[in-house]
Design a protein around this motif. Structure first.
Motif, short mmCIF file in Angstrom:
data_model
loop_
_atom_site.label_atom_id
_atom_site.label_comp_id
_atom_site.label_asym_id
_atom_site.label_seq_id
_atom_site.Cartn_x
_atom_site.Cartn_y
_atom_site.Cartn_z
N GLU A 84 0.83 -1.21 0.00
CA GLU A 84 0.00 0.00 0.00
C GLU A 84 0.86 1.26 0.00
N GLN A 85 2.07 1.19 0.52
CA GLN A 85 2.92 2.38 0.58
C GLN A 85 3.57 2.67 -0.76
N TYR A 86 4.14 1.65 -1.38
CA TYR A 86 4.77 1.81 -2.69
C TYR A 86 4.26 0.72 -3.61
N MET A 87 3.75 1.12 -4.74
CA MET A 87 3.27 0.15 -5.72
C MET A 87 4.36 -0.06 -6.77
N CYS A 88 4.53 -1.29 -7.19
CA CYS A 88 5.51 -1.62 -8.20
C CYS A 88 5.03 -2.83 -8.98
N MET A 89 5.69 -3.13 -10.08
CA MET A 89 5.32 -4.26 -10.95
C MET A 89 6.34 -5.39 -10.75
N GLU A 90 5.81 -6.60 -10.48
CA GLU A 90 6.65 -7.75 -10.18
C GLU A 90 7.11 -8.50 -11.42
N GLY A 91 6.51 -8.26 -12.57
CA GLY A 91 6.94 -8.91 -13.80
C GLY A 91 6.25 -10.24 -14.05
N PRO A 92 6.37 -10.77 -15.25
CA PRO A 92 5.69 -12.03 -15.59
C PRO A 92 6.39 -13.27 -15.08
N GLY A 93 7.58 -13.16 -14.56
CA GLY A 93 8.30 -14.33 -14.08
C GLY A 93 9.33 -14.80 -15.09
N GLU A 94 10.45 -15.32 -14.57
CA GLU A 94 11.54 -15.75 -15.43
C GLU A 94 11.25 -17.12 -16.03
N LYS A 95 11.52 -17.27 -17.31
CA LYS A 95 11.25 -18.51 -18.04
C LYS A 95 12.52 -19.15 -18.59
N MET A 96 13.68 -18.53 -18.37
CA MET A 96 14.92 -19.06 -18.93
C MET A 96 15.88 -19.44 -17.81
N PRO A 97 16.74 -20.43 -18.04
CA PRO A 97 17.72 -20.83 -17.01
C PRO A 97 18.80 -19.78 -16.87
#
Length: 606
Positions: free
Chosen positions: A154-167
């Motif tokens: 609630e204090q800082y909003m950010c985007m976490e991303g779609p997730g890593e798919k590569m080694p």
């Protein structure tokens, strides 16, 4: 062999683009990201127009972004420099991570732009930093993960991303390290230039010695100051003389007054440069490149001001020279005087001020204004040879040739008029004086203008050679001659316009402030005025002297003797109220009228 070869080519490509992004300082220092409010007040959202960031799960962003870029067009050019690294595939979230920085999410419910989370930054850094380290470049400082919010709350909003798919990526140990390219390697002093990605040009560093030494620049500054002050003083005197007594400057010579005004403002441009200094005029701090010389003067206020004073008014002076030649031609060919030329002077002003304005606007719109290394001023084509030809050399040459052609036509008309007057047996003094004045003014303008065109042509021919070959140096004397000739017309033309009538006007003007108050004559002093008032008081008393006799009672003058007046013909001659009739052989006075006693004067009241 196909696998290792392809891998090596990919490494070379990635190295080239990473060097462009890091070594050329495309990644600017990262400003305050999430700890400050968005600059400029409330957040204003706009649609994402960058093609690479349209499919990231949101469609609105705000500018300036998290790296301070104010336009999406500039943000896209910077983002495109990472395309080879994205295509190499060090991280599947690299594109989303970069889009969250260059086009952060925008919503009206949050007062700040929404960027990436810290975990997303760590994931991209752990996978792409080894690639950059293998190429010899550290992780950019503005991508320091500690600057991003640790988590989305609630204090800082950010985007976490779609997730890593590569080694995780492990770079090969046998691949060669590519050498970073030199974008400005065509110049002899390539280390003194910085490559500008937005324009694809090389900008020299501020106040570095590339073609001229420090002593050359110092001498050019002193030389420019001397002649700029002299031109300003002479042309200012000419303009003030015109304002003091405009009738002393009649067409065609009045066009030369406007020419002097143009050179006065050209000298003002040089004086602005001397007062402000070369650093404030020609240097610009770029967030990516540092302190570099101005290559787009329209974005620099002081540079644009000096450019307008120098380029616009020097071009206007050239057009006024053509208008002066047109006035001479109308005077010699059509016989027009001052009033007739004055009726059409509005066309002169439209041409003389409109054409230079169009040229200056084109230079500013297309960003053709750049800095001059020697003089520290801003002009057109000082770093671009093509611009020098189109906006400086060609216009100067056309105006000079046009004026010279009109001068030849003027001399042809004056020669024909002189021949016709000699055939009729009349004097040709006025034609000779006009021809002499036209010749003197033409020489005073055309000689400096020809020297300027020659110096510009020399710069056009030799510039590329002394920029690409460190052993070739420009001729300093030619540039000093060019600086002097740029104001010489104003100095000599202003002195030529000074004549006796102008000096008399200044004498009368100064006499108003320097002349002392003259004492009153004796008959206007106080003692005499008191006596006059006393005499005037007795005038209203009953007069004691006799009244003035009537005019009819005065004795008539005797007619002139017949020997003093003689002639032929019949006419009447009046003298003091007495009519004399002239007859052949002399003048005879008529018989005197019958004597009549004058009427008595009116009776005075008791």
């Amino acid at each position: 062999m196909a696998g290792p070869t392809t891998n090596a080519l990919l490494w070379v490509t990635v190295g080239v683009w990473v060097w462009v992004a890091c070594w050329e300082q495309v990644w600017a220092d990262y400003p305050v990201l999430m700890s400050q409010e968005h600059p400029g007040g409330p957040l204003r959202c706009e649609p994402i127009r960058i093609a690479a960031c349209r499919d990231m799960g949101y469609n609105l962003t705000s500018m300036p972004n998290l790296v301070g870029t104010e336009l999406q067009k500039d943000a896209e050019s910077r983002l495109n420099s990472f395309n080879p690294l994205i295509q190499y595939g060090c991280s599947s979230q690299l594109q989303f991570f970069l889009c969250s920085i260059y086009t952060p999410m925008c919503t009206t419910q949050v007062p700040t732009p929404i960027g990436p989370c810290r975990d997303l930054c760590h994931t991209v850094r752990d996978r792409c930093a080894p690639v950059m380290a293998e190429l010899g470049y550290p992780w950019p400082a503005f991508l320091n993960c500690s600057r991003f919010p640790p988590e989305n709350n609630e204090q800082y909003m950010c985007m976490e991303g779609p997730g890593e798919k590569m080694p995780p990526f492990s770079p090969p140990t046998t691949s060669p390290r590519p050498q970073p390219p030199r974008r400005c390697s065509q110049y002899a002093h390539a280390h003194k230039y910085r490559y500008v990605n937005a324009t694809g040009t090389c900008a020299p560093l501020c106040q570095v010695n590339i073609s001229f030494s420090t002593n050359d620049k110092y001498f050019a500054g002193v030389w420019m100051a001397i002649w700029a002050v002299a031109c300003f003083a002479v042309t200012l005197f000419t303009v003030l003389s015109f304002l003091l007594d405009a009738a002393a400057f009649r067409y065609p010579e009045r066009a030369a007054v406007h020419l002097a005004l143009c050179y006065n403002l050209v000298s003002v441009g040089y004086l602005v440069r001397l007062v402000a200094g070369p650093d404030r005029v020609t240097c610009h701090t770029d967030q990516d490149l540092g302190l570099v010389a101005v290559t787009e003067g329209a974005l620099h206020t002081t540079c644009a001001l000096v450019f307008l004073l120098l380029y616009y008014f020097s071009t206007a002076a050239s057009v006024w020279w053509v208008m002066l030649c047109v006035s001479w031609l109308l005077r010699a060919w059509r016989g027009w005087g001052h009033e007739q030329i004055l009726r059409h002077s509005s066309a002169f002003h439209v041409a003389a001020w409109g054409l230079p304005a169009a040229q200056a606007i084109v230079c500013l719109v297309f960003r053709k204004v750049d800095s001059d290394e020697l003089t520290g001023t801003c002009y057109a084509g000082q770093q671009n040879t093509e611009t020098l030809v189109r906006f400086v050399l060609v216009p100067q040459f056309l105006y000079l040739v046009s004026g010279a052609t009109l001068v030849l036509l003027v001399f042809a008309c004056l020669w024909r008029t002189r021949g016709r007057l000699k055939e009729e047996g009349l004097k040709t003094d006025r034609v000779d004086v006009t021809a002499a004045r036209v010749g003197v003014v033409a020489v005073l303008y055309m000689v400096p203008a020809t020297c300027q065109v020659g110096a510009t042509f020399y710069e056009y021919v030799e510039r590329e050679q002394w920029l690409h070959d460190s052993t070739v140096r420009p001729n300093m004397e030619i540039f000093m001659l060019k600086i002097f000739m740029s104001v010489a017309v104003g100095i000599m033309g202003g002195l030529f316009l000074v004549n006796g009538r102008v000096l008399d006007s200044w004498k009368q003007f100064l006499r108003r402030f320097t002349s002392k108050k003259q004492p009153l004559p004796p008959y206007l002093q106080a003692s005499h005025l008191n006596q006059h008032n006393q005499t005037h008081f007795h005038y209203f008393r009953r007069p004691t002297q006799a009244p003035t006799p009537h005019r009819a009672s005065l004795p008539r003058p005797a007619p002139p003797p017949p020997s003093t007046v003689s002639g032929s013909g019949w006419y009447e001659w009046y003298s003091r109220g007495t009519r004399f009739s002239k007859v052949p052989g002399g003048i005879q006075a008529p018989a005197p009228p019958p004597s009549a006693s004058p009427p008595p004067p009116p009776a005075l009241p008791a």
